[in-house]
Design an enzyme around this catalytic site. Structure first.
Site, PDB file in Angstrom:
ATOM      1  N   HIS A   1       8.146 -80.347  34.621  1.00 25.94           N
ATOM      2  CA  HIS A   1       8.772 -79.482  33.612  1.00 25.94           C
ATOM      3  C   HIS A   1       9.753 -80.343  32.821  1.00 25.94           C
ATOM      4  O   HIS A   1      10.662 -80.960  33.406  1.00 25.94           O
ATOM      5  CB  HIS A   1       9.482 -78.296  34.284  1.00 25.94           C
ATOM      6  CG  HIS A   1       8.503 -77.371  34.938  1.00 25.94           C
ATOM      7  ND1 HIS A   1       8.613 -76.941  36.242  1.00 25.94           N
ATOM      8  CD2 HIS A   1       7.364 -76.798  34.441  1.00 25.94           C
ATOM      9  CE1 HIS A   1       7.591 -76.148  36.534  1.00 25.94           C
ATOM     10  NE2 HIS A   1       6.813 -76.043  35.453  1.00 25.94           N
TER      11      HIS A   1
ATOM     12  N   GLU B   1      13.734 -80.327  33.206  1.00 23.77           N
ATOM     13  CA  GLU B   1      14.358 -80.472  34.538  1.00 23.77           C
ATOM     14  C   GLU B   1      14.723 -81.943  34.704  1.00 23.77           C
ATOM     15  O   GLU B   1      13.996 -82.741  35.294  1.00 23.77           O
ATOM     16  CB  GLU B   1      13.385 -79.959  35.600  1.00 23.77           C
ATOM     17  CG  GLU B   1      13.091 -78.473  35.375  1.00 23.77           C
ATOM     18  CD  GLU B   1      12.071 -77.885  36.341  1.00 23.77           C
ATOM     19  OE1 GLU B   1      11.639 -78.584  37.273  1.00 23.77           O
ATOM     20  OE2 GLU B   1      11.712 -76.711  36.147  1.00 23.77           O
TER      21      GLU B   1
ATOM     22  N   HIS C   1      12.044 -81.040  41.197  1.00 28.43           N
ATOM     23  CA  HIS C   1      12.330 -80.060  40.141  1.00 28.43           C
ATOM     24  C   HIS C   1      13.799 -79.660  40.191  1.00 28.43           C
ATOM     25  O   HIS C   1      14.511 -79.941  41.157  1.00 28.43           O
ATOM     26  CB  HIS C   1      11.509 -78.775  40.358  1.00 28.43           C
ATOM     27  CG  HIS C   1      10.047 -78.943  40.103  1.00 28.43           C
ATOM     28  ND1 HIS C   1       9.383 -78.288  39.081  1.00 28.43           N
ATOM     29  CD2 HIS C   1       9.112 -79.686  40.733  1.00 28.43           C
ATOM     30  CE1 HIS C   1       8.103 -78.616  39.104  1.00 28.43           C
ATOM     31  NE2 HIS C   1       7.904 -79.464  40.096  1.00 28.43           N
TER      32      HIS C   1
ATOM     33  N   GLU D   1      13.340 -78.438  45.008  1.00 29.66           N
ATOM     34  CA  GLU D   1      14.279 -77.907  44.006  1.00 29.66           C
ATOM     35  C   GLU D   1      15.663 -78.466  44.328  1.00 29.66           C
ATOM     36  O   GLU D   1      16.209 -78.212  45.407  1.00 29.66           O
ATOM     37  CB  GLU D   1      14.301 -76.374  44.057  1.00 29.66           C
ATOM     38  CG  GLU D   1      12.962 -75.721  43.760  1.00 29.66           C
ATOM     39  CD  GLU D   1      12.564 -75.795  42.283  1.00 29.66           C
ATOM     40  OE1 GLU D   1      13.434 -76.108  41.437  1.00 29.66           O
ATOM     41  OE2 GLU D   1      11.374 -75.556  41.997  1.00 29.66           O
TER      42      GLU D   1
HETATM   43  O1  LIG Z   1      13.512 -71.792  38.434  1.00 33.66           O
HETATM   44  C1  LIG Z   1      12.372 -71.428  38.223  1.00 33.66           C
HETATM   45  O2  LIG Z   1      12.077 -70.245  37.926  1.00 33.66           O
HETATM   46  C2  LIG Z   1      11.232 -72.399  38.322  1.00 33.66           C
HETATM   47  C3  LIG Z   1      11.555 -73.734  38.955  1.00 33.66           C
HETATM   48  C4  LIG Z   1      10.227 -74.437  39.141  1.00 33.66           C
HETATM   49  O3  LIG Z   1       9.765 -75.041  38.232  1.00 33.66           O
HETATM   50  N1  LIG Z   1       9.602 -74.241  40.308  1.00 33.66           N
HETATM   51  C5  LIG Z   1       8.261 -74.648  40.548  1.00 33.66           C
HETATM   52  C6  LIG Z   1       7.861 -74.288  41.943  1.00 33.66           C
HETATM   53  C7  LIG Z   1       6.483 -74.776  42.296  1.00 33.66           C
HETATM   54  C8  LIG Z   1       5.985 -74.292  43.665  1.00 33.66           C
HETATM   55  O4  LIG Z   1       5.786 -73.100  43.809  1.00 33.66           O
HETATM   56  O5  LIG Z   1       5.792 -75.146  44.561  1.00 33.66           O
HETATM   57  C9  LIG Z   1       7.347 -73.965  39.527  1.00 33.66           C
HETATM   58  O6  LIG Z   1       7.576 -72.786  39.213  1.00 33.66           O
HETATM   59  O7  LIG Z   1       6.424 -74.611  39.063  1.00 33.66           O
HETATM   60 ZN   LIG Z   2      10.130 -77.017  37.684  1.00 30.71          ZN
END
Ligand SMILES: O=C(O)CCC(=O)N[C@@H](CCC(=O)O)C(=O)O
Ligand SMILES: [Zn+2]
Length: 353
Positions: free
Chosen positions: A70, A73, A166, A231
């Site tokens: 992303h 980030e 992330h 995260e």
């Molecule tokens: O803060 C958020 O809403 C999204 C943060 C983020 O990009 N998280 C990933 C998690 C991926 C996973 O589920 O392993 C995403 O949403 O792509």
């Molecule tokens: Zn992300």
């Protein structure tokens, strides 16, 4: 000519080079560090390092680390860029094969999560779906998958780990947390991975309940890697991160890159709290209504019976025990994830060093 100049066309560091050539179709460029480590720039934002033959690989492993899947980030991008600069400057020697990835350079230039479609929904082959045909993100997902596949093939004799770094859109009641992709036949990560998360000051682990199309799910399912989405804090623009809050991951990665043994874990980072996903909220279409306020922090609990979402057909209420919301974001296309509802996993899943 030093290695940085060779790889980055006289434009300074890896991040600057990646931003400058964000949409370019770069051909492969190779160089060798004075200690014999080979470095190949496979394309924009993609560096493959191979230590010289004979270098002890104490942890018997190969590593893939990605950031910037992303584009907004930014802290993990800065962390990886700093580690690359140190390595290329000869401040330490690499102990294991390493593939480093800055995922979505055009989105990084724009300072956006993504440009056309969310790159982190296009893995595990999803980039082949007709709706994504011709999109740059689909091409990028295919390239990232292919490079990771080649890297895994080249190092089949080594244990493969992938950390996809992330930062989150919302603040979080648990500042750092890792997501463990669901793979049939396994439940919790091995002890050395739990210890590494704690070394990186990541104290919370979230077990996914089904397969998905995120990058870490691809490397876990198709390459057999121990993979995590990690995260590490909150989204901030480049230059606005308090990088002191990212020292844990920086030091832990540097230690792994150098091939050094894991340090003894100690308080306060000696206990991993584990959650499991109870329900994945999807945008079901035009009648979908989401009842979680926009600004709620990740891991905010909702009491039993709370209505979380509804549409004209059905609704979802929290079950008999409280459930916490993670990644609430109703601004996603139909069919995509609006958030996760999670609850503490059985106490036996928690991990103590
Ligand atoms: O803060 C958020 O809403 C999204 C943060 C983020 O990009 N998280 C990933 C998690 C991926 C996973 O589920 O392993 C995403 O949403 O792509
Ligand atoms: Zn992300």
């Amino acid at each position: 000519m030093n290695a940085s100049n060779h790889l980055f066309d006289f434009h300074g560091d890896w991040l600057t080079h990646t931003l400058t050539h964000a949409s370019a179709d770069l051909s492969e460029t190779k160089t060798e560090l004075p200690d014999g480590t080979r470095v190949s720039r496979k394309g924009t934002g993609m560096l493959w390092f191979a230590p010289p033959a004979g270098r002890a690989n104490l942890n018997q492993e190969a590593l893939i680390v990605s950031a910037g899947i992303h584009g907004n980030e930014t802290a993990p991008i800065e962390v990886l860029n700093g580690l690359v600069s140190e390595l290329l400057a000869g401040e330490w020697s690499l102990g294991c094969p390493l593939l480093l990835i800055l995922g979505n350079p055009p989105a990084m230039v724009a300072g956006e999560r993504f440009l056309d479609v969310n790159l982190n929904r296009l893995f595990n082959g999803a980039h082949r779906e007709s709706q994504y045909e011709g999109l740059p993100e689909a091409r990028r997902a295919r390239f990232l998958e292919e490079m990771c596949r080649q890297f895994a093939m080249a190092h089949q004799e080594l244990a493969l780990s992938h950390y996809d770094l992330h930062t989150a859109i919302r603040p979080s009641k648990r500042e750092r947390f890792a997501l463990y992709p669901h793979v049939e036949g396994r439940s919790v990560p091995p002890a050395d991975q739990c210890a590494f998360l704690l070394e990186a000051e990541v104290e919370t682990l979230l077990l996914q309940h089904k397969e998905s199309t995120v990058f870490s799910a691809f490397s876990a399912s198709l390459l057999g890697a121990e993979s995590f989405t990690v995260e590490l804090g909150k989204v901030e623009p480049l230059g606005h991160n308090d990088l002191r809050r990212f020292r844990g991951i920086e030091q832990a990665l540097r230690r792994r890159f150098r091939g050094l043994p894991a340090p003894e874990a100690g308080p306060p980072f000696d206990h991993l709290t584990v959650f499991e996903v109870v329900h994945e909220i999807l945008n079901t279409g035009p009648s979908f209504r989401f009842h979680v306020p926009d600004d709620v922090a990740n891991f905010t609990e909702h009491p039993s019976g709370t209505m979380i979402w509804e549409d004209d057909q059905t609704c979802y209420r929290v079950g008999t025990a409280p459930e916490a919301i993670v990644f609430p974001n109703p601004a996603v296309p139909v069919g995509q994830r609006v958030g996760l509802l999670v609850r503490p996993a059985p106490p036996a899943y928690n991990w103590k060093s």
